[in-house]
Design an enzyme around this catalytic site. Sequence first.
Site, PDB file in Angstrom:
ATOM      1  N   ASP A 125       0.812  -1.227   0.000  1.00  0.00           N
ATOM      2  CA  ASP A 125       0.000   0.000   0.000  1.00  0.00           C
ATOM      3  C   ASP A 125       0.841   1.270   0.000  1.00  0.00           C
ATOM      4  O   ASP A 125       0.458   2.287   0.583  1.00  0.00           O
ATOM      5  CB  ASP A 125      -0.976   0.002   1.194  1.00  0.00           C
ATOM      6  CG  ASP A 125      -1.792  -1.275   1.242  1.00  0.00           C
ATOM      7  OD1 ASP A 125      -2.102  -1.814   0.171  1.00  0.00           O
ATOM      8  OD2 ASP A 125      -2.096  -1.738   2.358  1.00  0.00           O
ATOM      9  N   GLU A 126       1.978   1.227  -0.659  1.00  0.00           N
ATOM     10  CA  GLU A 126       2.844   2.411  -0.738  1.00  0.00           C
ATOM     11  C   GLU A 126       2.371   3.379  -1.826  1.00  0.00           C
ATOM     12  O   GLU A 126       2.816   4.530  -1.871  1.00  0.00           O
ATOM     13  CB  GLU A 126       4.288   2.007  -1.061  1.00  0.00           C
ATOM     14  CG  GLU A 126       4.965   1.124  -0.021  1.00  0.00           C
ATOM     15  CD  GLU A 126       4.715  -0.349  -0.263  1.00  0.00           C
ATOM     16  OE1 GLU A 126       3.877  -0.691  -1.136  1.00  0.00           O
ATOM     17  OE2 GLU A 126       5.348  -1.170   0.428  1.00  0.00           O
ATOM     18  N   HIS A 131      -4.715  -2.098  -5.657  1.00  0.00           N
ATOM     19  CA  HIS A 131      -3.918  -0.984  -6.198  1.00  0.00           C
ATOM     20  C   HIS A 131      -4.863   0.114  -6.673  1.00  0.00           C
ATOM     21  O   HIS A 131      -5.752  -0.134  -7.482  1.00  0.00           O
ATOM     22  CB  HIS A 131      -3.034  -1.479  -7.348  1.00  0.00           C
ATOM     23  CG  HIS A 131      -1.993  -2.471  -6.902  1.00  0.00           C
ATOM     24  ND1 HIS A 131      -1.076  -3.040  -7.740  1.00  0.00           N
ATOM     25  CD2 HIS A 131      -1.713  -2.971  -5.664  1.00  0.00           C
ATOM     26  CE1 HIS A 131      -0.287  -3.855  -7.054  1.00  0.00           C
ATOM     27  NE2 HIS A 131      -0.661  -3.836  -5.793  1.00  0.00           N
ATOM     28  N   THR A 139      -9.767  -4.989   1.748  1.00  0.00           N
ATOM     29  CA  THR A 139     -10.646  -5.469   2.826  1.00  0.00           C
ATOM     30  C   THR A 139     -11.299  -4.328   3.603  1.00  0.00           C
ATOM     31  O   THR A 139     -12.189  -4.587   4.413  1.00  0.00           O
ATOM     32  CB  THR A 139      -9.831  -6.302   3.833  1.00  0.00           C
ATOM     33  OG1 THR A 139      -8.784  -5.469   4.350  1.00  0.00           O
ATOM     34  CG2 THR A 139      -9.219  -7.531   3.176  1.00  0.00           C
TER      35      THR A 139
HETATM   36  P1  GDP Z   1      -0.699   0.061  -3.550  1.00  0.00           P
HETATM   37  O1  GDP Z   1      -1.242  -1.228  -3.019  1.00  0.00           O
HETATM   38  O2  GDP Z   1       0.765   0.200  -3.306  1.00  0.00           O
HETATM   39  O3  GDP Z   1      -1.055   0.298  -4.999  1.00  0.00           O
HETATM   40  O4  GDP Z   1      -1.395   1.205  -2.709  1.00  0.00           O
HETATM   41  P2  GDP Z   1      -2.958   1.332  -2.313  1.00  0.00           P
HETATM   42  O5  GDP Z   1      -3.701   1.794  -3.497  1.00  0.00           O
HETATM   43  O6  GDP Z   1      -3.443   0.104  -1.633  1.00  0.00           O
HETATM   44  O7  GDP Z   1      -2.887   2.418  -1.179  1.00  0.00           O
HETATM   45  C1  GDP Z   1      -2.297   3.652  -1.399  1.00  0.00           C
HETATM   46  C2  GDP Z   1      -3.329   4.748  -1.101  1.00  0.00           C
HETATM   47  O8  GDP Z   1      -2.661   5.980  -0.996  1.00  0.00           O
HETATM   48  C3  GDP Z   1      -4.335   4.888  -2.230  1.00  0.00           C
HETATM   49  O9  GDP Z   1      -5.556   5.312  -1.697  1.00  0.00           O
HETATM   50  C4  GDP Z   1      -3.708   5.988  -3.080  1.00  0.00           C
HETATM   51  O10 GDP Z   1      -4.669   6.684  -3.836  1.00  0.00           O
HETATM   52  C5  GDP Z   1      -3.098   6.861  -2.014  1.00  0.00           C
HETATM   53  N1  GDP Z   1      -1.879   7.580  -2.419  1.00  0.00           N
HETATM   54  C6  GDP Z   1      -0.918   7.230  -3.292  1.00  0.00           C
HETATM   55  N2  GDP Z   1       0.063   8.174  -3.325  1.00  0.00           N
HETATM   56  C7  GDP Z   1      -0.301   9.126  -2.439  1.00  0.00           C
HETATM   57  C8  GDP Z   1       0.294  10.351  -2.017  1.00  0.00           C
HETATM   58  O11 GDP Z   1       1.363  10.764  -2.464  1.00  0.00           O
HETATM   59  N3  GDP Z   1      -0.397  11.059  -1.076  1.00  0.00           N
HETATM   60  C9  GDP Z   1      -1.587  10.641  -0.561  1.00  0.00           C
HETATM   61  N4  GDP Z   1      -2.194  11.414   0.344  1.00  0.00           N
HETATM   62  N5  GDP Z   1      -2.165   9.489  -0.932  1.00  0.00           N
HETATM   63  C10 GDP Z   1      -1.517   8.746  -1.853  1.00  0.00           C
HETATM   64  P1  IMO Z   2      -0.785  -4.471  -2.114  1.00  0.00           P
HETATM   65  O1  IMO Z   2      -0.344  -5.051  -3.434  1.00  0.00           O
HETATM   66  C1  IMO Z   2      -1.001  -4.729   2.244  1.00  0.00           C
HETATM   67  C2  IMO Z   2      -0.966  -8.747   3.983  1.00  0.00           C
HETATM   68  C3  IMO Z   2      -2.271  -9.173   4.623  1.00  0.00           C
HETATM   69  C4  IMO Z   2      -1.780 -10.178   5.635  1.00  0.00           C
HETATM   70  C5  IMO Z   2      -0.610 -10.839   4.929  1.00  0.00           C
HETATM   71  C6  IMO Z   2      -0.974 -12.142   4.246  1.00  0.00           C
HETATM   72  O2  IMO Z   2      -2.112  -3.806  -2.173  1.00  0.00           O
HETATM   73  O3  IMO Z   2       0.279  -3.620  -1.522  1.00  0.00           O
HETATM   74  P2  IMO Z   2      -2.546 -12.957   2.307  1.00  0.00           P
HETATM   75  O4  IMO Z   2      -3.969 -12.604   1.968  1.00  0.00           O
HETATM   76  O5  IMO Z   2      -1.584 -12.681   1.201  1.00  0.00           O
HETATM   77  O6  IMO Z   2      -2.407 -14.336   2.858  1.00  0.00           O
HETATM   78  O7  IMO Z   2      -2.169 -11.990   3.511  1.00  0.00           O
HETATM   79  O8  IMO Z   2      -0.154  -9.913   3.949  1.00  0.00           O
HETATM   80  N1  IMO Z   2      -1.089  -8.279   2.589  1.00  0.00           N
HETATM   81  C7  IMO Z   2      -1.077  -7.008   2.213  1.00  0.00           C
HETATM   82  N2  IMO Z   2      -1.005  -5.875   2.953  1.00  0.00           N
HETATM   83  N3  IMO Z   2      -1.022  -4.651   0.907  1.00  0.00           N
HETATM   84  C8  IMO Z   2      -1.068  -5.773   0.162  1.00  0.00           C
HETATM   85  O9  IMO Z   2      -1.017  -5.769  -1.191  1.00  0.00           O
HETATM   86  C9  IMO Z   2      -1.122  -7.019   0.816  1.00  0.00           C
HETATM   87  N4  IMO Z   2      -1.163  -8.303   0.387  1.00  0.00           N
HETATM   88  C10 IMO Z   2      -1.135  -9.069   1.482  1.00  0.00           C
HETATM   89  O10 IMO Z   2      -2.932  -8.094   5.227  1.00  0.00           O
HETATM   90  O11 IMO Z   2      -1.271  -9.511   6.770  1.00  0.00           O
HETATM   91 MG    MG Z   3      -2.782  -1.891  -1.750  1.00  0.00          MG
END
Ligand code: GDP
Ligand code: IMO
Ligand code: MG
Length: 446
Positions: A17-18, A45, A314
Amino acid sequence: MDESVRHTCVVGLQFGDEGKGQLVDHLAATANVVVRFNGGANAGHTVRLGESRFALHLLPSGVITPGTTNVVAHGVALDPQQLLAEIDQLAERGISLTGRLLVSDRAHLVMPWQKAEERLLEAAAGRLGLPVIGSTGRGIGPTYAAKAHRLTAIRAGELRRLDRLAPKIAAIVTLQNALLTTLAALSGSAFEPFEVAAVLAALEPCAARLAPYLADTASWLDTALADGQTVLFEGAHSALLDVDLGTYPYVTSSACTPLGLGVGSGLRDARVDRVIGVLKAYGSRVGAGPFPSQADDLAAARLRERGQEFGTSTGRPRRCGWLDLVLAGYTARRCGVTGLAVTGLDVLSDLAEIPLVVAYDLDGQRLTTPPAEAVDLAACQPVCEMQPGWRSSLADCRDWADLPAAARAYVARLAATCGPVAYVCVGPRREQVLPLPATEEIAPRR
Ligand code: GDP
Ligand code: IMO
Ligand code: MG
């Protein structure tokens, strides 16, 4: 093959979730092909265009960009219903994937009993005092386990011949019902045995709809490279959730670094010459496992509120904390990062000073690399360095030079440990990804 073409891999350097989706969407404008090579619908993502928000789980984040071909390679654990639901959701929003999506016929299918197994196994493990990972419940671990077991695994290509698959499914259902009944008793949970007819009835329409997308994606990628196309690999999850390099056993079940793209896509990782490591300017973690830089409740709640830190898959509230340079330095090295994308800087804009974890104390020793065992990592006491904050909004910055000096100094501090910075992000939207000028050398390349 045109050797001047640059192929890129985007990976996360923390606990997921970066902002990988945002970076992939940004880079997709310069790519012909976007490839998912690991994980499954346990990923979430996000791509934001203006007020529109797309949450992608199985489809590559290149789908929003017209003209890209998107590949779900054989390393992905494929939930057919979920994939079709995502295709339909995009179609409703006017995005067609016809002719621009390929799904590997070698990808393993996530079947309903694998989701049941995951739920029951976690419950039984908890009762018996084993670690509970807090999985997303998408059946990913049991699917990869079945792949390794081989006997009960099903690959996407088998959907082409339901006449051959039907008796195999009947046998698997018998086996799974027996195993899951035992597991259910141990876990104290209810379990409704699967019925072959119902499983087949659900699978048949999926098979018909997936057929046009199925392909030998590894061979297709060879041809694409030979034609001079530019490929962007989208890592799911992140290096600290990598099944080998992460905080085992609190990890996911796939290889989440660029090392995984060879196994998961069939292309050698040596053909990728740019690795973008996505690094959130603070820390988050969802699910169980050690998180030495986790903030106290008040500070974590502020970060969660400002960063909207709730799981994309989730909806679970994410645990929040500070950036841990011990872990991030380690993963940047393991991933061979050639450029960082620092996201979420705007989330820190209300702070007078910002803690950074730069070392750990464990049993009287100072550590600058993480210990192997999760239990030891959990016992580490973080050693923090305080960085000055900037206390002004970054949302309207459109250039590196627009950032306040303190924000640039903060980024430079991350670069000193994790490598050169290629992008900073000042918000979730497409236009808030700011490439650094090529001349801006804020950290020496390792
Ligand atoms: P991913 O799994 O690495 O693709 O990341 P996620 O989508 O799960 O979670 C990242 C969240 O942070 C999303 O809601 C994005 O829209 C948001 N996001 C991404 N970059 C930035 C940023 O630079 N600032 C802020 N405030 N939110 C961001
Ligand atoms: P993205 O690609 C954050 C975490 C789950 C759990 C552990 C194992 O969006 O960054 P799993 O369902 O794979 O058996 O879960 O890993 N986890 C993530 N946490 N972002 C993810 O993906 C994750 N994929 C798995 O929360 O702790
Ligand atoms: Mg994510």
